[in-house]
Every structure is written in structure tokens, then in C-alpha cells.
Design a protein around this motif. Structure first.
Motif, mmCIF file in Angstrom:
data_model
loop_
_atom_site.group_PDB
_atom_site.id
_atom_site.type_symbol
_atom_site.label_atom_id
_atom_site.label_comp_id
_atom_site.label_asym_id
_atom_site.label_seq_id
_atom_site.Cartn_x
_atom_site.Cartn_y
_atom_site.Cartn_z
ATOM 1 N N ASN A 138 -8.302 -14.622 7.771
ATOM 2 C CA ASN A 138 -8.673 -16.034 7.910
ATOM 3 C C ASN A 138 -8.050 -16.908 6.827
ATOM 4 N N LYS A 139 -7.568 -16.298 5.754
ATOM 5 C CA LYS A 139 -6.848 -17.058 4.709
ATOM 6 C C LYS A 139 -6.001 -16.080 3.908
ATOM 7 N N GLY A 140 -5.304 -16.630 2.917
ATOM 8 C CA GLY A 140 -4.496 -15.747 2.066
ATOM 9 C C GLY A 140 -3.080 -15.591 2.569
ATOM 10 N N ARG A 141 -2.365 -14.687 1.928
ATOM 11 C CA ARG A 141 -0.919 -14.545 2.125
ATOM 12 C C ARG A 141 -0.505 -14.149 3.531
ATOM 13 N N LEU A 142 -1.379 -13.411 4.225
ATOM 14 C CA LEU A 142 -0.955 -12.887 5.523
ATOM 15 C C LEU A 142 -1.339 -13.806 6.683
ATOM 16 N N ALA A 143 -2.212 -14.784 6.427
ATOM 17 C CA ALA A 143 -2.802 -15.568 7.515
ATOM 18 C C ALA A 143 -1.757 -16.374 8.301
ATOM 19 N N THR A 201 -3.454 -6.589 8.973
ATOM 20 C CA THR A 201 -3.828 -6.623 7.563
ATOM 21 C C THR A 201 -2.745 -5.935 6.749
ATOM 22 N N GLY A 202 -2.927 -5.857 5.430
ATOM 23 C CA GLY A 202 -1.922 -5.187 4.597
ATOM 24 C C GLY A 202 -2.137 -3.672 4.624
ATOM 25 N N ARG A 203 -1.045 -2.916 4.579
ATOM 26 C CA ARG A 203 -1.178 -1.451 4.547
ATOM 27 C C ARG A 203 -1.982 -1.029 3.318
ATOM 28 N N ASP A 204 -1.815 -1.768 2.202
ATOM 29 C CA ASP A 204 -2.555 -1.458 0.976
ATOM 30 C C ASP A 204 -4.064 -1.506 1.228
ATOM 31 N N LEU A 205 -4.477 -2.473 2.041
ATOM 32 C CA LEU A 205 -5.914 -2.640 2.295
ATOM 33 C C LEU A 205 -6.432 -1.556 3.238
ATOM 34 N N VAL A 206 -5.575 -1.097 4.138
ATOM 35 C CA VAL A 206 -5.966 0.004 5.029
ATOM 36 C C VAL A 206 -6.173 1.264 4.182
ATOM 37 N N PHE A 208 6.313 -8.695 7.277
ATOM 38 C CA PHE A 208 6.047 -9.703 6.227
ATOM 39 C C PHE A 208 4.966 -9.173 5.265
ATOM 40 N N GLY A 209 4.669 -9.952 4.224
ATOM 41 C CA GLY A 209 3.657 -9.513 3.251
ATOM 42 C C GLY A 209 4.104 -8.305 2.458
ATOM 43 N N ARG A 210 5.425 -8.235 2.224
ATOM 44 C CA ARG A 210 5.964 -7.060 1.532
ATOM 45 C C ARG A 210 5.567 -7.092 0.050
ATOM 46 N N CYS A 211 5.014 -6.021 -0.442
ATOM 47 C CA CYS A 211 4.659 -5.914 -1.852
ATOM 48 C C CYS A 211 4.474 -4.440 -2.207
ATOM 49 N N ARG A 212 4.319 -4.173 -3.481
ATOM 50 C CA ARG A 212 4.106 -2.797 -3.939
ATOM 51 C C ARG A 212 2.854 -2.738 -4.784
ATOM 52 N N ASP A 255 -1.932 -2.713 -9.709
ATOM 53 C CA ASP A 255 -1.990 -4.038 -9.081
ATOM 54 C C ASP A 255 -0.797 -4.244 -8.149
ATOM 55 N N LEU A 256 -0.924 -5.253 -7.293
ATOM 56 C CA LEU A 256 0.157 -5.570 -6.357
ATOM 57 C C LEU A 256 1.213 -6.425 -7.037
ATOM 58 N N VAL A 257 2.463 -6.128 -6.751
ATOM 59 C CA VAL A 257 3.540 -6.986 -7.242
ATOM 60 C C VAL A 257 4.539 -7.210 -6.110
ATOM 61 N N SER A 258 5.182 -8.363 -6.133
ATOM 62 C CA SER A 258 6.330 -8.510 -5.239
ATOM 63 C C SER A 258 7.595 -8.689 -6.062
ATOM 64 N N THR A 259 7.605 -9.632 -7.018
ATOM 65 C CA THR A 259 8.813 -9.780 -7.841
ATOM 66 C C THR A 259 8.662 -9.076 -9.190
ATOM 67 N N GLU A 267 3.965 1.344 -1.067
ATOM 68 C CA GLU A 267 4.740 0.200 -0.573
ATOM 69 C C GLU A 267 3.947 -0.398 0.580
ATOM 70 N N SER A 268 3.796 -1.704 0.582
ATOM 71 C CA SER A 268 2.960 -2.308 1.623
ATOM 72 C C SER A 268 3.662 -3.448 2.351
ATOM 73 N N THR A 269 3.345 -3.580 3.620
ATOM 74 C CA THR A 269 3.703 -4.752 4.426
ATOM 75 C C THR A 269 2.506 -5.000 5.334
HETATM 76 P P1 AMP Z 1 -4.610 -12.392 -0.117
HETATM 77 O O1 AMP Z 1 -5.141 -11.830 -1.395
HETATM 78 O O2 AMP Z 1 -5.675 -12.675 0.885
HETATM 79 O O3 AMP Z 1 -3.604 -13.458 -0.341
HETATM 80 O O4 AMP Z 1 -3.788 -11.250 0.607
HETATM 81 C C1 AMP Z 1 -3.550 -10.112 -0.030
HETATM 82 C C2 AMP Z 1 -2.677 -9.254 0.791
HETATM 83 O O5 AMP Z 1 -1.405 -9.853 0.959
HETATM 84 C C3 AMP Z 1 -2.416 -7.979 0.006
HETATM 85 O O6 AMP Z 1 -3.428 -7.054 0.208
HETATM 86 C C4 AMP Z 1 -1.083 -7.575 0.512
HETATM 87 O O7 AMP Z 1 -1.217 -6.863 1.710
HETATM 88 C C5 AMP Z 1 -0.377 -8.892 0.782
HETATM 89 N N1 AMP Z 1 0.567 -9.315 -0.283
HETATM 90 C C6 AMP Z 1 1.872 -9.546 -0.065
HETATM 91 N N2 AMP Z 1 2.495 -9.873 -1.183
HETATM 92 C C7 AMP Z 1 1.602 -9.862 -2.178
HETATM 93 C C8 AMP Z 1 1.650 -10.123 -3.591
HETATM 94 N N3 AMP Z 1 2.769 -10.436 -4.225
HETATM 95 N N4 AMP Z 1 0.495 -10.041 -4.280
HETATM 96 C C9 AMP Z 1 -0.633 -9.745 -3.654
HETATM 97 N N5 AMP Z 1 -0.745 -9.493 -2.349
HETATM 98 C C10 AMP Z 1 0.360 -9.532 -1.604
#
Ligand code: AMP
Length: 285
Positions: free
Chosen positions: A8-13, A67-72, A87-91, A154-158, A175-177
């Protein structure tokens, strides 16, 4: 009716809604704060937090989820990954001040701040470590400065946030998308597989087309052998008559986006004219 759970919000919405719209499902008005919506074509969306989606899918509240693979992984639920959405590529990384070394990291008494406690604990356990996990709900990178942790997961992209906080990556844990997931029995075809396949197929055709371009060029008929070398296409270029008495034909082909500059140059070298490159909305094999 198939129900799909969407962040409903955030990076993947936004990217999720955009992809669904490109795949032919009805868009939502900008800034809509609806909790559910009819997307047309027998698809209903429910808007929930990305981290709750694995649980909703597993419990049967929704048939599909994005959702993100990390969250699964962090949810600990076993789900079926139907599609990598790209999309939503991060590690998810382990980072420490000054980098740390493998031995010290596995020391007893080490403290790890993370909003991925389950994934972090499992990663350490697999390597024979059992650090104290300090659960945080965000901004883990501040924890070493505050003296409450030695490392973070923690999650990083850059990686710029890590560097800014004087932390260096030690290892990538995951690795997550963004992924499209379903319950395992749904994936195995036990329930409503046909309707699920329709959604998967529509999204897949959009994703497949994203890095492809449709290229058209007028070429001299006597260069067709060279054209075939330059434009392999999916099963060779399509050749269409040009009504100029037979001297020219139009060659059409799908090319990888990254090959476009090279292909255009090669075509120009053999005298091609009227070169047109367009996006493709969907590509079905
Ligand atoms: P949100 O915290 O709701 O913005 O979304 C978090 C999800 O977006 C994460 O669990 C990841 O699957 C994805 N994501 C993609 N890039 C990033 C990043 N640089 N930092 C954190 N989350 C990311």
C-alpha cells in the motif's frame, strides 16, 4: 475473481501498480488511499503492508501477492515464487565498522542490529555463530554509532548510506527484487491455476518486452543477406515489400535494447534508411 495483495506504500507500491496497468489491469486514481480495488479482468487488489503480504498469502487471504523476496525470506513462510518482477532490486548485507573479519564476526557476544532478525540469525547459525540480535524497525546503520551493536544486517542498493555511516560491507546475505508469490498449493495447480496463469502471463509479457525494442528499416533488396546477419530477430527478420518498384524492402525485427546502437550503425553502414525504433508493450513467446 482472483485476489492480489499489493504493497500500500513504500518502494514497491508505485512500480507494482504501473506494471499491472501496463499488463492491462485498470489503473487507480493518483493518490488513491483505497484499501481494495477492482482492477478489471477478474482481478481484485487488496492494499496492505509489504511485510504482511507473505503471511496473507500463506493464510489464503489473497491468491497472489507482490512483495520483496527479502520479506518472503524473513517471514519464514514457504511460498511459491511465480515471477521475478525485476524492480525493487537491493541486497541484504552484513556490514561492520571497518569491515570486520570473518572470525571476529562469529565471536560470541557480538551484537547485530537488524530489521531482519530471522534471516540474520539463520545466516549466522549456518556459519556457527550466535550473536545477540538487536531488533530495530529501521535505520539500523545508526546502531553501531550509538554503541548498541557491532554490526548491522540491512538492505542496500547503492551502498552510499553505509559508507556515509562509516560501515563497510562484509558479505551479501541475500539478493532481492520484487516477486509475485502464491501459496505452494496454488502454484502446484491445485486451485484456480487457469485464472492465476492469466495474471502471470500478462505480467510476464510486459516484463519480457521491457528490455526489447522493435526496429524497422528500409534496406536495399540486394543487402538482405547482410540484413539477416545484423538483425537476427526472434526467428529472423520480417521482410515487407516497399512499393518502389522492388529496389527496397522493409526489415522488421525485435532487438535487445542494449544492442540498438550497434544494430543501427551496422544498418546505416549497408545503406539502410528510415530507421525506426519503438518500444514494445508486450512480448509473448
Ligand atoms: P519499503 O520499506 O516499504 O519502502 O519497502 C521495502 C522493500 O523495498 C524492501 O523490503 C525491499 O524489498 C525493497 N527495496 C528495494 N530497494 C531497497 C533499498 N535500497 N532499501 C530498502 N528496501 C529496498
Amino acid at each position: 475473481m482472483i485476489r492480489i495483495a499489493i504493497p500500500n506504500k513504500g518502494r514497491l507500491a508505485d512500480s507494482t501498480l504501473e506494471l499491472l496497468e501496463q499488463a492491462g489491469y485498470r489503473g487507480l486514481p493518483q493518490g488513491s488511499r483505497a484499501l481494495h480495488a477492482d482492477l478489471g479482468n477478474e482481478l481484485q487488489a487488496v492494499f496492505v503492508r509489504a511485510q504482511d503480504i507473505p503471511e496473507f498469502i500463506d493464510d489464503g487471504v489473497a491468491d497472489l501477492g507482490v512483495t520483496g523476496r527479502d520479506l518472503v525470506v524473513e517471514s519464514g513462510r514457504t511460498l511459491c515464487e511465480l515471477l521475478d518482477l525485476g524492480f525493487g532490486r537491493c541486497r541484504l548485507v552484513l556490514a561492520a565498522r571497518g569491515g570486520g573479519d570473518a572470525e571476529w564476526i562469529l565471536n560470541e557476544g557480538a551484537r547485530v542490529a537488524t530489521s531482519f532478525p530471522r534471516t540474520a540469525a539463520r545466516w549466522f547459525a549456518e556459519r556457527g555463530g550466535a550473536p545477540t540480535i538487536v531488533p530495530v524497525s529501521g535505520a539500523a546503520e545508526i546502531a553501531p554509532h550509538l554503541g548498541v551493536a557491532d554490526m548491522i544486517v540491512d538492505l542496500v542498493s547503492t551502498g552510499s548510506t553505509l559508507r556515509l555511516n562509516g560501515l563497510s560491507e562484509v558479505e551479501t546475505i541475500l539478493e532481492s527484487t520484487a516477486v509475485l508469490v502464491s501459496r505452494v498449493d496454488v502454484c502446484a495447480g491445485a486451485v484456480r491455476r487457469e485464472a492465476i496463469d492469466e495474471v502471470v502471463g500478462a505480467l510476464e509479457s510486459v516484463i519480457r518486452a521491457q528490455d526489447k525494442r522493435y526496429l524497422m528499416a528500409n534496406v536495399r533488396r540486394d543487402t538482405l543477406e547482410q540484413v539477416k546477419q545484423i538483425l537476427p530477430g526472434i526467428s529472423g527478420p520480417t521482410i515487407v515489400e516497399v512499393m518502389d518498384g522492388g529496389a527496397h524492402v522493409a526489415a522488421h525485427a525485435v532487438v535487445d535494447q542494449r544492442d540498438v546502437p550497434r544494430v543501427v550503425n551496422a544498418l546505416k553502414r549497408i545503406g539502410a534508411e528510415g530507421i525506426l525504433v519503438t518500444r514494445i508493450e508486450r512480448l509473448l513467446p
